[in-house]
Motif scaffolding. Structure first.
Motif, PDB file in Angstrom:
ATOM      1  N   UNK A 175       0.867  -1.230  -0.034  1.00 47.61           N
ATOM      2  CA  UNK A 175       0.002   0.000  -0.029  1.00 47.61           C
ATOM      3  C   UNK A 175       0.941   1.208  -0.142  1.00 47.61           C
ATOM      4  N   UNK A 176       1.921   1.268   0.719  1.00 44.39           N
ATOM      5  CA  UNK A 176       2.867   2.305   0.835  1.00 44.39           C
ATOM      6  C   UNK A 176       2.295   3.557   1.843  1.00 44.39           C
ATOM      7  N   UNK A 177       1.319   3.177   2.439  1.00 45.86           N
ATOM      8  CA  UNK A 177       0.943   4.275   3.392  1.00 45.86           C
ATOM      9  C   UNK A 177       1.694   4.262   4.536  1.00 45.86           C
ATOM     10  N   UNK A 178       2.144   5.251   5.109  1.00 49.38           N
ATOM     11  CA  UNK A 178       2.961   5.597   6.044  1.00 49.38           C
ATOM     12  C   UNK A 178       2.305   6.132   7.598  1.00 49.38           C
ATOM     13  N   UNK A 179       1.015   6.772   7.098  1.00 52.35           N
ATOM     14  CA  UNK A 179       0.447   7.539   8.486  1.00 52.35           C
ATOM     15  C   UNK A 179      -0.932   7.867   7.796  1.00 52.35           C
ATOM     16  N   UNK A 180      -1.950   7.988   8.701  1.00 54.93           N
ATOM     17  CA  UNK A 180      -3.178   8.729   8.326  1.00 54.93           C
ATOM     18  C   UNK A 180      -3.459   9.528   9.650  1.00 54.93           C
ATOM     19  N   UNK A 181      -4.133  10.513   9.336  1.00 60.84           N
ATOM     20  CA  UNK A 181      -4.630  11.484  10.423  1.00 60.84           C
ATOM     21  C   UNK A 181      -6.192  11.681  10.185  1.00 60.84           C
ATOM     22  N   UNK A 182      -6.650  11.724  11.505  1.00 56.77           N
ATOM     23  CA  UNK A 182      -8.330  11.801  11.543  1.00 56.77           C
ATOM     24  C   UNK A 182      -8.496  12.370  12.755  1.00 56.77           C
ATOM     25  N   UNK A 183      -9.858  12.647  12.905  1.00 61.09           N
ATOM     26  CA  UNK A 183     -10.471  12.899  14.283  1.00 61.09           C
ATOM     27  C   UNK A 183     -10.525  11.658  14.871  1.00 61.09           C
ATOM     28  N   UNK A 184     -10.508  11.912  16.239  1.00 65.40           N
ATOM     29  CA  UNK A 184     -10.505  10.667  17.263  1.00 65.40           C
ATOM     30  C   UNK A 184     -11.837   9.827  17.128  1.00 65.40           C
ATOM     31  N   UNK A 185     -11.953   8.862  17.353  1.00 65.54           N
ATOM     32  CA  UNK A 185     -13.181   7.915  17.455  1.00 65.54           C
ATOM     33  C   UNK A 185     -14.031   8.275  18.468  1.00 65.54           C
ATOM     34  N   UNK A 186     -15.250   8.129  18.613  1.00 67.69           N
ATOM     35  CA  UNK A 186     -16.267   8.528  19.594  1.00 67.69           C
ATOM     36  C   UNK A 186     -16.832   7.482  20.280  1.00 67.69           C
ATOM     37  N   UNK A 187     -17.380   7.930  21.385  1.00 68.62           N
ATOM     38  CA  UNK A 187     -18.437   6.629  22.028  1.00 68.62           C
ATOM     39  C   UNK A 187     -19.883   7.168  21.655  1.00 68.62           C
ATOM     40  N   UNK A 188     -20.469   5.709  21.756  1.00 67.92           N
ATOM     41  CA  UNK A 188     -21.814   5.749  21.327  1.00 67.92           C
ATOM     42  C   UNK A 188     -22.595   5.346  22.626  1.00 67.92           C
ATOM     43  N   UNK A 189     -23.539   6.367  23.051  1.00 65.99           N
ATOM     44  CA  UNK A 189     -24.232   5.964  24.525  1.00 65.99           C
ATOM     45  C   UNK A 189     -25.461   5.505  23.762  1.00 65.99           C
ATOM     46  N   UNK A 190     -25.879   4.152  24.521  1.00 73.14           N
ATOM     47  CA  UNK A 190     -27.022   3.717  24.120  1.00 73.14           C
ATOM     48  C   UNK A 190     -28.313   3.745  25.241  1.00 73.14           C
ATOM     49  N   UNK A 191     -29.069   3.033  25.562  1.00 72.83           N
ATOM     50  CA  UNK A 191     -29.981   2.970  26.496  1.00 72.83           C
ATOM     51  C   UNK A 191     -29.384   2.782  27.707  1.00 72.83           C
ATOM     52  N   UNK A 192     -30.072   3.275  28.806  1.00 74.69           N
ATOM     53  CA  UNK A 192     -29.734   3.222  30.093  1.00 74.69           C
ATOM     54  C   UNK A 192     -29.536   1.838  30.457  1.00 74.69           C
ATOM     55  N   UNK A 193     -28.237   1.398  31.189  1.00 75.50           N
ATOM     56  CA  UNK A 193     -28.159   0.145  31.486  1.00 75.50           C
ATOM     57  C   UNK A 193     -27.201  -0.838  30.770  1.00 75.50           C
ATOM     58  N   UNK A 194     -27.120  -0.301  29.593  1.00 70.15           N
ATOM     59  CA  UNK A 194     -26.296  -1.065  28.424  1.00 70.15           C
ATOM     60  C   UNK A 194     -24.805  -0.133  28.381  1.00 70.15           C
ATOM     61  N   UNK A 195     -23.750  -1.158  27.959  1.00 68.73           N
ATOM     62  CA  UNK A 195     -22.475  -0.672  28.051  1.00 68.73           C
ATOM     63  C   UNK A 195     -22.458   0.499  27.003  1.00 68.73           C
ATOM     64  N   UNK A 196     -21.262   1.444  27.135  1.00 66.02           N
ATOM     65  CA  UNK A 196     -20.927   2.383  26.206  1.00 66.02           C
ATOM     66  C   UNK A 196     -20.354   1.908  25.064  1.00 66.02           C
ATOM     67  N   UNK A 197     -20.539   2.292  23.852  1.00 67.55           N
ATOM     68  CA  UNK A 197     -19.750   1.416  22.699  1.00 67.55           C
ATOM     69  C   UNK A 197     -18.637   2.650  22.394  1.00 67.55           C
ATOM     70  N   UNK A 198     -17.456   2.099  22.478  1.00 66.22           N
ATOM     71  CA  UNK A 198     -16.218   2.851  22.232  1.00 66.22           C
ATOM     72  C   UNK A 198     -15.643   2.573  21.005  1.00 66.22           C
ATOM     73  N   UNK A 199     -15.644   3.547  20.083  1.00 63.36           N
ATOM     74  CA  UNK A 199     -15.325   3.537  18.609  1.00 63.36           C
ATOM     75  C   UNK A 199     -14.042   4.182  18.448  1.00 63.36           C
ATOM     76  N   UNK A 200     -13.088   3.916  19.442  1.00 67.79           N
ATOM     77  CA  UNK A 200     -11.954   4.664  19.172  1.00 67.79           C
ATOM     78  C   UNK A 200     -11.013   3.983  18.284  1.00 67.79           C
ATOM     79  N   UNK A 201      -9.951   4.468  17.924  1.00 65.87           N
ATOM     80  CA  UNK A 201      -8.693   3.761  17.017  1.00 65.87           C
ATOM     81  C   UNK A 201      -7.828   3.456  18.262  1.00 65.87           C
TER      82      UNK A 201
END
Length: 861
Positions: A175-201
């Motif tokens: 691929x030759x790709x040596x780096x990528x830049x992006x905003x940090x991944x975020x967290x998804x808050x679902x219904x109360x009582x359910x775990x937080x879904x972390x979508x970070x890199x």
């Protein structure tokens, strides 16, 4: 050595990119191996080679290693490499040494300046190593490393003497790709009582500050593809959403996500592939559009004209998928892409690029105020000329430039003439063989003999188009057929030695018996005899010999013309050299076909169909082959064979419309299920029963029995080519070869032959002989897949080249051939049936009629 450690089932390219990089065999030279220190000259870094005993047997750092010490062994791999496995040993020295490292750390660098510390997915940096001085310990890197320079740092808890021998495993990072830049991944808050879904890199190895990632690589290049449900992960002991990096619409202050990609050198970009989640029930969709800007050099400005692409959104199929973004062969060293939201969330699990180096030579044009020198160099980095200010223009610069341009044009013309001459010579050389290979097999009527095999048109090989989507090339020695012949000396005879029994003749037209063929001539490795098995649309066309083009007319096609405007594109399933396979919705198809149409229950929904389409740049030969395939497909009529429904051939592009099952292929269906049990019922886990698996096996044998009755040879029977509906009805198809998802199941030899070698009989690999008996062999492997629930690739412990070597053992028949192991879920009687399918002698393998009769009593009808 250490082979038992390869039993782990790994997803993505890491499962196929596990080749030794050259410590043991010497491809990595001594000057590329350095160390922070050495005890003696005879324990220098050049002796740190796995399974070797030169010098005093290993690399040993000077003195006792203290817990606070940082001594290292450094290896320069010479190029960016996808590193997946590390093997270590201690110092055995023919039983005179007893020094080894119990633990070590791994540092890596892509440029030799900035060093990063490897850590696993749970954040641990230390890997366990050896318990003695002689056994090798093989450790998988989760996540893998993309790097050129590697440092192994032995770790000890008490002062101790340590020594190490090492092998590194992986493959080149094309691929030759040596780096990528992006905003940090975020967290998804679902219904109360359910775990937080972390979508970070979580594995990103660059800088993380102010909610911005920069200067590194992470989960978007680790080869792990996220599943349809983003909450389900492929890794153990990680949080929900781990496989994806995701962003919420509106949280970034704009309706898009901006990412920048930096590459090792200037490249010509053909496309970008982005694996996206599309679980729209949860507000997740693929991006609606993307705009990519290009920068030819890091210090240059972004070019004004971006490449823009608008996706076709799908609100019916929630499956995750790759979206291919064409980049128009634009030249750049950096890209900036803005992905526009289509819903509340956007999630990526992998991004890859198809590109080639910018030409073979970099010709730098000199402005008139600079020194009149033209540099021609390989484009490993940007080549710049220092400005020479204050020098007068002597008036000769335009003349020199004119001369150079003239010389370059003359060289281009000469090279073109040489290549043209070579091509003509090859065509003339192959002409007699092509004539010999055109044989006839009669179908249901004596006037209808057809061949659906693509003629050996020279393939369009381009450095800018890698054969697979991030499936890495094999070691260079295995790209050379001569190297394979050297590994099997008895197969090194000329092509003429296999004229008897070679080619693609069916059993009833073979010119001698298998016994006579095997003893009257010595077979050879048949790479030069096997033309591309890939049809014009990327599908595997059924092998049926010889039809003259002039005899093919519109009346030969026994299906109706469907209005083209009623087909609505949904996604691309695959592609070949001159065609593509699309998933489409067909409006009003049931009414068009009438009663008795072979369509699945719709429940009020539109009908999904697969559309094979010939591209506009197709050759006349490809066009003729496409029409021949339509003729054959229109005559197939069996409940377990995919059926041609209609065509669009009154105008270009030519299209054929076939069935498509909503449950997809059998491989994907089974790999997402477990065997039925009390636990699966209690936890609502998708499951299948032994009866279901037997029923599937019977249906496949029934469909193949039908093809065999017509002397059709499928050549690519596997679970990926069996489609499944909601009633567990199976129809055999031929889309697998064209789909990127299964590219790792195919072995490409010098860009010409694309072979499913793990499913192929030995005579198909060594002789180029494809018959119904070789389909029986593939059926046995398909049964093995079914009863392992497609959790593992056949011969997963063997590399592709070892699979080819194993076929030589079948030929020799000296009891050293490796068979597939019995699946735990498989009855012993059924595994015995599989073993009969893999019989060395073709005549002793069962027929599909016999297989059907053997399997049918086990299914409650």
């Amino acid at each position: 050595y250490g082979c038992c450690t390869f039993l782990m089932i790994i997803d993505g390219p890491q499962a196929h990119c596990r080749y030794p990089l050259g410590m043991e065999d010497g491809r990595i030279k001594d000057h590329d191996i350095t160390a922070s220190s050495q005890w003696y000259e005879t324990t220098g870094p050049q002796y740190a080679r796995l399974n070797r005993e030169e010098g005093d047997g290993a690399w040993c750092p000077a003195g006792l290693l203290q817990p606070s010490d940082t001594q290292y062994l450094q290896v320069d791999l010479g190029q960016l490499t996808f590193l997946t496995v590390v093997g270590t040993q201690g110092r055995y020295a023919r039983n005179s040494g007893n020094e080894f490292a119990r633990m070590y750390r791994l540092n890596y660098s892509r440029d030799g300046l900035l060093w990063k510390s490897w850590k696993n997915r749970l954040g641990d940096k230390i890997m366990k190593a050896n318990d003695n001085s002689y056994a090798s310990v093989i450790k998988d890197l989760h996540p893998p490393v993309i790097s050129r320079f590697i440092r192994l740092i032995p770790v000890t808890q008490v002062p101790n003497t340590v020594c190490m021998r090492v092998e590194l495993y992986g493959c080149p990072w094309h691929d030759g790709l040596i780096s990528y830049s992006s905003p940090e991944g975020q967290q998804m808050y679902s219904s109360p009582g359910y775990p937080i879904v972390s979508l970070n890199d979580s594995t990103y190895d660059g800088v993380h500050e102010r909610r911005k990632l920069s200067g590194g690589l992470g989960q978007l290049t680790d080869g792990v593809i996220g599943q349809d449900d983003f909450l389900v992960t492929r890794q153990y002991h990680v949080w929900q959403g781990y496989d994806y990096v995701g962003w919420k619409n509106g949280s970034l202050g704009s309706g898009h996500v901006e990412m920048e990609f930096v590459f090792d050198k200037q490249r010509n970009f053909t496309s970008m592939k982005v694996h996206c989640n599309n679980m729209f029930q949860s507000g997740v969709k693929i991006f609606s559009s993307v705009s990519c800007s290009f920068k030819p050099r890091l210090l240059a400005n972004w070019e004004a004209e971006p490449a823009e692409f608008h996706t076709v959104l799908d609100d019916r199929n929630p499956s995750a998928r790759y979206v291919t973004v064409p980049l128009g062969r634009r030249t750049a060293k950096a890209l900036r892409c803005r992905f526009t939201f289509a819903d509340m969330w956007m999630m990526f699990s992998e991004i890859s690029f198809q590109s080639g180096e910018k030409g073979r030579w970099v010709n730098t044009v000199i402005p008139t105020q600079m020194t009149p020198v033209v540099t021609s160099a390989w484009p490993n980095e940007e080549t710049t000329n220092p400005s020479v200010e204050g020098q007068p223009d002597n008036g000769n610069t335009p003349v020199l430039i004119g001369c150079l341009v003239t010389i370059i044009l003359l060289l281009v013309v000469i090279i073109f003439l040489i290549l043209r001459c070579q091509y003509v010579c090859k065509v003339l050389e192959k002409a007699p063989r092509r004539i010999l290979e055109e044989v006839t097999v009669r179908l249901s009527s004596s006037s209808d003999t057809v061949i659906l095999q693509t003629p050996p048109v020279p393939p369009r090989v381009s450095q800018m188009d890698p054969p697979y989507e991030r499936i890495f090339l094999l070691d260079p020695q295995y790209q050379d057929p001569a190297a394979l012949r050297n590994k099997l000396p008895e197969l090194s005879q000329s092509a003429e030695a296999s004229a008897c029994g070679g080619g693609y003749a069916e059993p009833d037209v073979t010119q001698c018996t298998p016994h006579q063929c095997f003893h009257n001539s010595v077979p050879h490795y048949a790479e030069t005899d096997i033309v591309s098995l890939q049809g014009v649309t990327g599908s595997n066309m059924y092998a049926v010999p010889a039809l003259t083009v002039d005899s093919l007319t519109r009346k030969d096609i026994s299906v109706a013309e469907f209005p083209r405007h009623r087909l609505f594109f949904r996604e691309k399933l695959g592609e070949g050299q001159f065609g593509e396979v699309h998933l489409c919705e067909a409006e009003g198809l049931p009414e068009f076909l009438g009663e008795g149409a072979p369509l699945p229950d719709r429940d009020g929904r539109s009908v999904l169909v697969a559309v094979k389409q010939l591209r506009a740049d197709a050759t006349n030969n490809a066009r003729n082959d496409f029409l021949k395939e339509i003729k054959i497909m229109s005559r197939l009529n069996d409940p377990n064979i995919i059926q041609l429904l209609c065509v669009c051939v009154s105008s270009d592009p030519l299209c054929m419309v076939t069935e498509y099952m909503e449950n997809g292929d059998l491989n994907m269906f089974l790999s997402q299920r477990e065997m039925e049990s009390t636990l699966t019922h209690a936890n609502n886990i998708p499951s299948v029963s032994l009866s279901d698996l037997l029923h599937m096996s019977v249906q496949i044998s029934s469909g193949m029995r039908y093809l065999a009755s017509l002397n059709f040879v499928h050549r690519d029977l596997a679970t990926r080519n069996c489609l499944l509906d909601r009633r567990l009805t199976i129809k055999i198809a031929d889309f697998g070869m064209s789909r990127n998802l299964y590219s790792s199941d195919y072995y490409r030899i010098q860009g010409r032959a694309v072979l499913p070698i793990r499913w192929m009989a030995w005579e198909s690999i060594l002789l180029g002989k494809f018959t119904t008996a070789s389909d029986v062999w593939a059926f046995g492997v398909t049964l093995w897949e079914i009863f392992t629930l497609c959790k593992e690739q056949p011969y997963s412990l063997l590399s592709d080249e070892q699979v080819i070597e194993n076929t030589g053992e079948f030929f020799r028949n000296q009891g050293r051939q490796i068979f597939l192991f019995p699946p735990p879920l498989c009855p012993s009687s059924l595994f015995e049936l599989m073993m009969r399918c893999w019989d060395r002698d073709i005549a002793d393998r069962p027929t599909f009629e016999g297989l059907y009769q053997a399997l049918r009593p086990h299914v409650a009808l």
